[in-house]
Design an enzyme around this catalytic site. Structure first.
Site, short mmCIF file in Angstrom:
data_model
loop_
_atom_site.label_atom_id
_atom_site.label_comp_id
_atom_site.label_asym_id
_atom_site.label_seq_id
_atom_site.Cartn_x
_atom_site.Cartn_y
_atom_site.Cartn_z
N HIS A 60 -12.26 -25.11 -32.34
CA HIS A 60 -13.64 -25.61 -32.28
C HIS A 60 -14.14 -25.71 -30.83
O HIS A 60 -15.15 -25.09 -30.48
CB HIS A 60 -13.74 -26.94 -33.03
CG HIS A 60 -14.99 -27.72 -32.77
ND1 HIS A 60 -16.25 -27.25 -33.07
CD2 HIS A 60 -15.16 -28.94 -32.21
CE1 HIS A 60 -17.15 -28.15 -32.70
NE2 HIS A 60 -16.51 -29.19 -32.17
N HIS A 84 -14.72 -31.51 -24.99
CA HIS A 84 -15.79 -32.41 -25.44
C HIS A 84 -15.37 -33.39 -26.52
O HIS A 84 -16.02 -34.42 -26.69
CB HIS A 84 -17.03 -31.61 -25.88
CG HIS A 84 -16.93 -31.05 -27.27
ND1 HIS A 84 -16.42 -29.81 -27.54
CD2 HIS A 84 -17.29 -31.58 -28.47
CE1 HIS A 84 -16.47 -29.59 -28.85
NE2 HIS A 84 -16.98 -30.64 -29.44
N GLU A 88 -13.17 -38.79 -27.97
CA GLU A 88 -13.45 -39.33 -29.30
C GLU A 88 -12.21 -39.22 -30.21
O GLU A 88 -11.93 -40.14 -30.96
CB GLU A 88 -14.63 -38.54 -29.91
CG GLU A 88 -15.24 -39.14 -31.14
CD GLU A 88 -15.99 -40.44 -30.87
OE1 GLU A 88 -16.25 -40.76 -29.69
OE2 GLU A 88 -16.30 -41.14 -31.85
N ASP A 89 -11.49 -38.12 -30.11
CA ASP A 89 -10.46 -37.83 -31.13
C ASP A 89 -9.03 -37.90 -30.63
O ASP A 89 -8.10 -37.69 -31.42
CB ASP A 89 -10.70 -36.44 -31.72
CG ASP A 89 -12.03 -36.35 -32.47
OD1 ASP A 89 -12.54 -37.42 -32.85
OD2 ASP A 89 -12.54 -35.24 -32.67
N ASP A 151 -22.04 -27.65 -29.56
CA ASP A 151 -21.14 -28.32 -30.51
C ASP A 151 -21.76 -28.32 -31.90
O ASP A 151 -21.14 -27.94 -32.89
CB ASP A 151 -20.90 -29.76 -30.01
CG ASP A 151 -20.09 -30.60 -30.97
OD1 ASP A 151 -19.11 -30.07 -31.53
OD2 ASP A 151 -20.42 -31.79 -31.14
N ASP A 271 -48.61 -14.99 -38.89
CA ASP A 271 -47.74 -14.49 -37.83
C ASP A 271 -46.29 -14.36 -38.28
O ASP A 271 -45.36 -14.51 -37.50
CB ASP A 271 -47.85 -15.37 -36.59
CG ASP A 271 -47.56 -16.83 -36.90
OD1 ASP A 271 -47.41 -17.16 -38.11
OD2 ASP A 271 -47.47 -17.62 -35.97
MN MN Z 1 -17.21 -31.19 -31.51
#
Ligand code: MN
Length: 719
Positions: A60, A84, A88-89, A151, A271
């Protein structure tokens, strides 16, 4: 030899996937090494974690880095993409990222994590637009937003692995928040893809029907379009204008949104299919326009000059709609190559640019600056206050606003520097006036707590609370300040009225009479002379110090004047409880506390000021004896009532002495309100402390406890 080791021999220590390495060809070897290191670091941190697709988790971040590489973003952004999700993880800390990859990368990753976290906390956000602005305001560095968009794009590309509920929720959020942000940043390619996947997942049926209709319409038109393209191309060649010409279709979601917003029928969206002509310079754009209008008649009212007046997101082009072959409407867009870049990559086309030294990320980039400044100018012209881009200055997003949540998930917009108290007033004036405590992100905070975007604020109100003049020191919004001032004025007047009545009554008592015994006609006569309507107005005037109570008492009694002269010596002291509110203030020069001999001075407009009777300041300022009021401390004061008292401590200068003394004071359960410290002259240090005490006994106890600290210590009350 293991697989990893084998790849290492090819690609260096980082074992970077070949696709990504290829996409990063624009970076220099040193930057590539940094990216490789980030990959190895991320892969180890996420080791053992899997995506819902069953792939290793690191796939990812690698895909996210790949998307950013397509946008040509700088090495720090690519590294941040690879890392990134580690905050968090995984157990990795911001400090470790900073140590390994520098502060810049650490800040970007931290910013991305904050946004991710925010989203997790606030599912029920109602105001999508405020939420967009909140995200933008939270990202001090625009690269945070770019990483977050990449992301999200990869998460959308892999949405099929989520449950049906999650798919809908993520799709809605993408359409409401992230696609519009991509649009604001002018990143058309990203916007289109987010919308396509989001629309198909949120409204599968509508998407299918509209996509079919678009497809059919394109099918009907494509021959005519191609014919028109050929005609136009030939004409431009004749005029010697180098160009590229292509047709471009609107995506189903854009058609859907346009129908929805402008309440149009599908057939009224003209359009859907457009001819795009890219030329070398602005001159050629206008020349092309002229040539096309000589080939096909323009539809009146459809010509738009977005070159002279760019759209809010920086988009530039000329748009016109023609009566094409067989009466079919043809939308044509003309723009330069640079304008086209901006329309597809948006801000990314400006902020990252290639130099010999590699890719530069730079908001100082002249082009980017001009772009941003142009937007600001445009915003002023159009008065479009929602455009966040005004805040894009000096290398990042510096917002003038903060966006915070109510516990219900509503977003309140406040100016930068606003406090929790401002928040309370923003929710409701009554909530502000009764604001007792605030809870910011589940923790108790002071009323003067400065708010930051993304925080959730809860206000606890209590009936007995009333605004304090000190609130004006940290309330910054006009709404809060006005409400506090009005309420203080009101409270002051009420307190002054009550005090004035007491003062007048005391003065009358000294003349052997009482307020109740004053003849109404005498009262009315006095009110008339003073131009007042009601006796409460007279009390207020006395309480505010604008009229002297003794004088008013004498005038109310009229002919009993002489009596007054005789009996004035009986004049008694007015008892003070310390709970009189705003009508009474305690002089800062002498800090009177219960137990002190006190005297009052009426200050016009301010009311009664209490001094110690030995205060020199007071003696100098009082010219007229009439302005003085005899006071005494009431015996039924509330015992917990505290008053500030100032003491001065002189002590042999030694390191840590201040802490020892402060500690000693704290042991007596006494609050220190203020400490000032004079640089030691010679060996002796002097400090002045303002402490809160209930009376003189309390003060004496504290002073004697301080003396215990050292034999050489001197403690005295400030006179
Ligand atoms: Mn992510």
């Amino acid at each position: 030899m293991t697989h990893a080791a084998k790849v290492q021999t090819h690609f260096g220590q980082g074992n970077l996937p070949a696709d990504l390495l290829k996409a990063l060809a624009y970076l220099n070897p040193e930057e590539i090494r940094l990216v490789e290191r980030a990959y190895a670091f991320g892969a180890e941190a996420h080791a053992g974690q899997l995506r819902l697709s069953g792939e290793r988790f690191i796939s990812h971040p690698v895909a996210v880095a790949g998307i950013s590489a397509e946008l040509g973003l700088d090495a720090a952004t690519i590294v941040a993409c690879l890392l990134h999700d580690v905050l968090e993880d995984t157990a990795v800390t911001k400090q470790e990222i900073k140590r390994g990859f520098g502060g810049e990368v650490a800040e970007i990753v931290d910013g991305v994590s904050k946004i991710t976290h925010l989203k997790a906390e606030s599912h029920q956000v109602v105001q999508a637009e405020s939420f967009q602005k909140m995200l933008l305001a939270m990202a001090r560095d625009l690269r945070v937003i770019l990483v977050k968009l990449a992301d999200r794009l990869h998460n959308m590309r892999t949405l099929q692995y989520q449950s049906a509920d999650n798919r809908r929720r993520i799709a809605r959020e993408t359409l409401q928040i992230y696609a519009p942000i991509a649009q604001r940043l002018g990143m058309d390619n990203v916007r289109r893809e987010l919308e396509d996947i989001g629309f198909a997942n949120l409204y599968p049926f509508r998407q299918k029907i509209l996509a079919d209709m678009v497809e059919r319409k394109v099918g009907q038109r494509i021959k005519i379009m191609n014919k028109a393209c050929e005609t136009i191309a030939a004409r431009l060649k004749l005029a010697d204008i180098p160009h590229e010409i292509a047709s471009r279709r609107k995506n189903a979601y854009s058609v859907y949104r346009k129908m929805h917003r402008k309440r149009l029928h599908f057939s009224e969206v003209l359009d859907i299919l457009a001819i795009r002509i890219i030329v070398d310079n602005v001159d050629d754009c206008y020349r092309t326009l002229g040539l096309i209008h000589s080939l096909y008649k323009p539809r009146p009212g459809y010509f738009k000059d977005y070159i002279a007046l760019p759209k809010a997101n920086g988009y530039q082009s000329l748009h016109t709609v023609l009566f094409g072959p067989q009466g079919v409407s043809l939308e044509v867009q003309m723009r330069t190559r640079e304008m086209n870049e901006v329309s597809e990559y948006g801000i990314a086309a400006h902020v990252a640019y290639k130099t010999d030294a590699g890719l530069q990320w730079n908001m100082d980039n002249v082009q980017a600056k001009e772009w941003v400044e142009g937007l600001a100018a445009l915003r002023r012209q159009t008065g479009d206050s929602v455009d966040f881009l005004e805040n894009l200055k000096g290398g990042g997003l510096v917002a003038d606003e903060v966006y915070v949540f109510t516990p219900e998930g509503n977003i309140i917009t406040l100016p930068r520097g606003a406090t929790a108290l401002d928040f309370a007033f923003a929710v409701h004036t009554d909530l502000g006036l009764r604001c007792q405590k605030v809870i910011v992100n589940q923790r108790l905070a002071e009323l003067n707590h400065k708010l930051q975007s993304g925080q959730t604020v809860q206000v606890l109100a209590a009936k007995e609370v009333c605004p304090h003049p000190g609130w004006l020191n940290f309330a910054v919004t006009a709404k809060a300040r006005l409400a506090i001032r009005n309420q203080l004025k009101h409270l002051h007047k009420n307190a002054a009225t009550e005090l004035g009545k007491r003062l007048l009554n005391e003065s009358l008592k000294a003349l052997d009479t009482r307020l109740d015994d004053v003849e109404p006609k005498r009262m009315n006569a006095l009110l008339k002379v003073l131009g007042l309507d009601h006796d409460t107005d007279l009390f207020a005037e006395i309480g505010l110090g604008n009229q002297m109570p003794a004088l008013m008492a004498r005038r109310l009694l009229g002919e009993k004047n002489r009596l007054w002269r005789r009996s004035s010596r009986k004049s008694k002291s007015l008892p003070i409880k310390g709970t009189e509110g705003l009508a009474i203030t305690y002089a800062k020069c002498c800090c009177p506390i219960p137990g002190d001999q006190i005297v009052g001075v009426m200050n016009p407009g301010k009311g009664l000021v209490v001094h110690r009777d030995r205060c020199n300041n007071m003696r100098q300022s009082v010219r007229h004896k009439n302005m003085q009021i005899l006071l005494e401390w009431s015996s039924d004061r509330p015992p917990e009532q505290e008053f500030p008292a100032a003491i001065r401590v002189r002590v042999q200068h030694k390191r840590g002495m201040l802490a020892v003394i402060a500690g000693q004071i704290a042991k007596t359960q006494t609050n220190i309100e203020n400490i000032s410290f004079t640089e030691p002259a010679g060996a002796v240090a002097t400090m002045t402390l303002v402490i809160s005490v209930t009376d003189d006994k309390h003060l004496k106890k504290v002073m004697s406890d301080i003396r215990i600290v050292s034999k050489s210590i001197q403690v005295e009350r400030v006179k």
